[in-house]
Design an enzyme around this catalytic site. Sequence first.
Site, PDB file in Angstrom:
ATOM      1  CD  GLU A   1      -5.796   4.411  -1.189  1.00  0.00           C
ATOM      2  OE1 GLU A   1      -5.918   4.658   0.018  1.00  0.00           O
ATOM      3  OE2 GLU A   1      -6.715   3.941  -1.892  1.00  0.00           O
TER       4      GLU A   1
ATOM      5  CE1 TYR B   1      -3.702   2.555   0.952  1.00  0.00           C
ATOM      6  CE2 TYR B   1      -1.866   3.600   2.078  1.00  0.00           C
ATOM      7  CZ  TYR B   1      -3.141   3.657   1.561  1.00  0.00           C
ATOM      8  OH  TYR B   1      -3.855   4.827   1.644  1.00  0.00           O
TER       9      TYR B   1
END
Lengths: 375, 293
Positions: A189, A101
């Site tokens: 993101e 992530y």
Amino acid sequence: MKLYEYQGKELFKRAGIPVPQGILAKDEDGARAAVAQMGLPVVAKAQVLAGKRGKAGLIRFCHSQDEAVECVTQWIGRRHGGETITSVLLEKPLDIQKEMYLSVTIDPAAGMPVLVACGEGGMEIEEIASQKPEAIVRQPVNIFRGLRPYQIRDTVSEMGLSGEQARSVSQVMASLYGLFRSLDAELVEINPLVLERDGKLVAGDAKVRIDDNSLFRQKEFKRGPEQFEDELEYEAAENGLSYVKLDGNIGVLCTGAGLTMTTLDLIHMNGGRAANFMEFGGATYTRSATALRIALKNPQVKVLLIVTFGLVARADVIAEGLVKAIQELKPELPIVAAVRGTNEERARELIRSIGIPTYDDTEEAVRRAVELAKE
Amino acid sequence: MGIFVFKDTRVLVQGITGSEGTFWTEWMLKAGTRIEAGVTPGKAGERVHGVPVYGSVKKAVKEKGCEASVLFVPPAFCKDAVFEALDAGIRKLVLLADGVPIQDMLEMKAFASEVGAMIVGPNTSGVATLGEAMLGFVPFWLGHVYRPGSVGIMTRSGSLTNEIASHIVKAGLGQTTVVGLGGDPVPGTRFVDVMRLFQADPKTEAVVLVGEPGGTMEEEAAELIAKGEFTKPMVAFLAGRTAPPEKKMGHAGAIISGGKGTIQGKTEALESVGVKVAMKPSEVGSMVKALLG
């Protein structure tokens, strides 16, 4: 405003962040052409702005051209939350070894950009945060100094990476931060950031949110109706008004976000239900007319409640605008008003002159509106 | 007394020749504000309500010793105007604009913190020390809403503050200073910053916090109290108890996201350190009165 995955991935590509090979399909022909070009299998991903599309079955692995065509033709036009699906991204599947992530966002309390990274990915960051908070690395960035190489080194090392992996993740981090700054983003993101079995790093997804206040200089992006869950919300925003559709029957017209929220709370406390959040302001007549017109477009509205306590806008100016709009639109429903602020005596007279009761007290006006809504 | 701006504070108005700047300069003067100068690039030599206009902040500071600036500047130009003021040595700023790009605000905040300056706003109605000075557009002239007294107000929302302030006056009290932090997600000044100033102000006997959903400012306020750094009686009113999650409620900062920033959480945090939380605006006045005995 939020960007679609395919838009985010185009931006990633431009910034040197590797993305899977993919083609956007909008109809059957597009789907067939995409499969012919890329070969099989492909992953079909519906392009939506809201999350949870995996759970909604809007990501599918396709082994045949017909399957891909089926996804595209069945999904397009379908509703997901408040939006309608208009395109499907067809991509070459990734050979996943590891998921990570990575994001850059704003820490509002610190007032700084922050790089957020995790050696594990694939699930929502909130889930990771609740299950394995220690796995998340947060690196606040001084906006004038930028994301420094040592901060990147520290972050990849805390993610448990080394060697070639560490080097390629470092590059992605630097590019992602650059993108955050150049796009005036609130969020960029990559989740998951995929490490393939052959060692290549690829952005599996792309979530980008651009700051609405910067759209005047981020000219590449234009906010459209797809950004809003309801068309009235879009219409209001285009007119500089804040409108949120709710499920009750008391239409609300207020000045100021806080006073509007308070009015909704008071309606609830008195056993009523608001039909909307609507904040209008500014010393212009047109705005109150537009606000009134939009509020009345919701067929649920049985009573209209107007609550203002003007700062910049004078109460009499607001009242004049409202009176004019009411006379023009002639709404056939009861209206209750509490209009206060500078020149409120004249405001009260104006509103009473067209037969609308005015109250000095917000809470009294709310009680009356709730009573009328129950009749 | 009060906080932040006083009758002897030498004030600069950036963007004084614009229609908003000109209009509100008159009201700020009526509030007693000591406006020494205005700045609009290219308009040096003009006068607005008798206030001399300079072409740069540096010049205004040199000639008139301005210490505080209130900015009637459009969002796209706020960063440059704030940087100019900070570079010229101004350490108190009120940024009124609604629509300032958030990353510009991050830069302004970083600069301000490097030089030890305070930026109130953006997206605020400003600051008023009743009976002394006003920077922005707090309607001090409404006698049944604002009058000099002993209660400090810090708030995230303008119109609601009028409503709350009117109940404070109804209870027979008045205000020291009203500080609007603004509705943006990254305000230049937070509740805790204002609480430290109110704590040090002998005239402020109680403080009213007007909060909203989203962010962590109310929780930080509770932490400051828990640490013993703020000891005055406090009443809070929090708007948005019934606000739906994941929706911006008018203010970009008023959003409940990922289950965080709820009024329930904020109420619990504040009540746990002894803050009285009013359920309705009309309760605020009597609650403050009861605390003051």
